[in-house]
Design an enzyme around this catalytic site. Structure first.
Site, PDB file in Angstrom:
ATOM      1  N   ASP A 113      26.530 143.805   6.075  1.00 33.91           N
ATOM      2  CA  ASP A 113      24.927 143.467   7.185  1.00 33.91           C
ATOM      3  C   ASP A 113      24.285 145.583   6.036  1.00 33.91           C
ATOM      4  OD1 ASP A 113      24.819 141.123   7.510  1.00 33.91           O
ATOM      5  OD2 ASP A 113      24.564 142.183   9.545  1.00 33.91           O
TER       6      ASP A 113
ATOM      7  N   LYS B 200      21.918 135.665   6.907  1.00 35.40           N
ATOM      8  CA  LYS B 200      22.163 134.640   7.831  1.00 35.40           C
ATOM      9  C   LYS B 200      21.786 135.277   9.014  1.00 35.40           C
ATOM     10  CE  LYS B 200      25.762 138.383   9.241  1.00 35.40           C
ATOM     11  NZ  LYS B 200      24.653 139.302  10.555  1.00 35.40           N
TER      12      LYS B 200
ATOM     13  N   LYS C 270      24.216 137.003  14.247  1.00 31.79           N
ATOM     14  CA  LYS C 270      25.230 138.112  13.732  1.00 31.79           C
ATOM     15  C   LYS C 270      26.142 137.743  12.914  1.00 31.79           C
ATOM     16  CE  LYS C 270      22.672 140.136  16.924  1.00 31.79           C
ATOM     17  NZ  LYS C 270      21.009 140.600  15.350  1.00 31.79           N
TER      18      LYS C 270
ATOM     19  N   THR D 101      27.054 145.485  12.619  1.00 28.18           N
ATOM     20  CA  THR D 101      27.697 147.697  13.605  1.00 28.18           C
ATOM     21  C   THR D 101      28.571 146.750  13.818  1.00 28.18           C
ATOM     22  OG1 THR D 101      26.239 147.050  15.234  1.00 28.18           O
ATOM     23  CG2 THR D 101      25.285 148.289  13.787  1.00 28.18           C
TER      24      THR D 101
ATOM     25  N   CYS E 126      27.511 142.243  14.720  1.00 31.53           N
ATOM     26  CA  CYS E 126      27.518 142.242  13.657  1.00 31.53           C
ATOM     27  C   CYS E 126      29.160 141.583  13.488  1.00 31.53           C
ATOM     28  CB  CYS E 126      26.964 141.752  12.857  1.00 31.53           C
ATOM     29  SG  CYS E 126      25.260 141.605  12.822  1.00 31.53           S
TER      30      CYS E 126
HETATM   31  C1  C5J Z   1      24.116 143.808  13.065  1.00 36.91           C
HETATM   32  C2  C5J Z   1      22.920 144.248  15.033  1.00 36.91           C
HETATM   33  N1  C5J Z   1      24.334 144.238  11.725  1.00 36.91           N
HETATM   34  N2  C5J Z   1      23.156 144.661  15.695  1.00 36.91           N
HETATM   35  N3  C5J Z   1      23.005 143.805  13.454  1.00 36.91           N
HETATM   36  O1  C5J Z   1      24.850 144.104  13.722  1.00 36.91           O
HETATM   37  O2  C5J Z   1      21.648 143.537  15.289  1.00 36.91           O
END
Ligand code: C5J
Length: 228
Positions: free
Chosen positions: A23, A128, A131, A157, A161
Site C-alpha cells: 500500500d 485489496k 487490510k 502502515t 495492513c
Molecule cells: C493500511 C490503513 N494500508 N491504515 N491501511 O495500513 O487503513
C-alpha cells in the site's frame, strides 16, 4: 545463507523468495487522501521510501518477484462493507470525492502507487479491499504458482495492513521477515509494538530485520550469479 535478523537469523532460501510492498499509494502518503482524511500526519510515512526503493531495485536486479498491493474498492463500493465506509467522524469517507479523486477507490489518482515506487509493466499489483493482502485477493494463487515460500515484507502502515498481511501469511505457512526501516506508521509507538509482537516468543509471526542486512545478504547470494 541467513539474513541477520531478530529473534535469530532468517534463513534465505535458494529459491522461493519474494518482496511484498504493501500500500505505498498516494492515499496514505500524500495530503488529500484517505490517511489525511482520517487526521493523520501523512508526511511521517515518507522516510521509508529510499529503503523500499533500494529493496525494489535489488529484487529487480536479481530477477526476484515483487508484489505490490493497493488498498481500494470498486467504484460501486460493492466490495466495501458499510462498517468500513461509515466508521468514524471524518468528513471525507471512502467513495467521496477528494482532492485526489474518490477516496480509496481503485483507479482514482489517489489510489495510485507513489511515483518513486512505480511498478514496471510486468510486475504484479494486487488490489485489496481489506487490510490483509490475502483477503479476497489473488495473492496466494500468484505465490503458489511461483513456488514462493519466503516473504520480505515492507510498506504501510505497520500495525494495520502490514501486520495483518504478515499474520495472514504466517498462518498460511510463509516464512516472513518484516523490514524495520522499510515499514512505517502514523504512530511510532504502534510500529514499535508491532515489531516486538511479531518477533516475540521466538518469532511467533516471523522475523524483523533491516534493509542493509537484506541487501548485503542478497548481494552475497546473487551477485556472483549475476556477474557470470
Ligand atoms: C493500511 C490503513 N494500508 N491504515 N491501511 O495500513 O487503513
Amino acid at each position: 545463507m541467513t539474513i541477520p535478523a531478530n529473534p535469530y537469523p532468517y534463513p534465505l532460501p535458494s529459491t522461493g523468495l519474494a518482496l511484498i510492498i504493501i500500500d505505498m499509494q498516494r492515499d496514505f502518503i500524500e495530503p488529500g487522501g484517505f490517511g489525511d482524511a482520517l487526521g493523520n500526519d501523512v508526511g511521517l510515512l515518507r522516510s521509508i521510501i529510499p529503503n523500499v526503493q533500494a529493496l525494489q531495485q535489488a529484487f529487480r536486479r536479481y530477477g526476484l518477484p515483487i508484489f505490490q498491493t493497493v488498498e481500494g474498492h470498486l467504484p460501486d463500493l460493492s466490495d466495501c462493507p458499510p462498517s468500513k465506509r461509515d466508521r468514524g467522524s471524518s468528513s471525507l469517507k471512502i467513495g467521496d470525492r477528494g482532492p485526489m479523486g474518490r477516496i480509496l477507490v481503485l483507479g482514482e489518482p489517489g489510489n495510485g502507487i507513489i511515483p518513486e515506487l512505480a511498478p514496471l509493466p510486468d510486475e504484479v499489483v494486487i488490489p485489496k479491499p481489506g487490510k490483509g493482502a490475502f483477503y479476497a485477493t489473488e495473492l496466494e494463487a500468484y505465490l503458489k504458482a511461483q513456488g514462493i515460500t519466503h516473504l520480505i515484507i515492507t510498506g504501510v502502515t505497520t500495525e494495520v495492513c502490514v501486520q495483518t498481511t504478515m499474520r495472514e501469511a504466517n498462518d498460511r505457512g510463509y516464512e516472513c521477515l518484516l523490514v524495520e526501516d522499510a515499514t512505517e506508521s502514523y504512530f511510532p509507538e504502534f510500529k514499535q509494538a508491532t515489531l516486538e509482537m511479531v518477533r516475540a516468543q521466538d518469532g511467533i509471526i516471523g522475523w524483523t530485520g533491516f534493509t542493509e542486512a537484506v541487501l548485503s545478504t542478497l548481494a552475497l547470494q546473487y551477485d556472483a550469479a549475476v556477474a557470470v
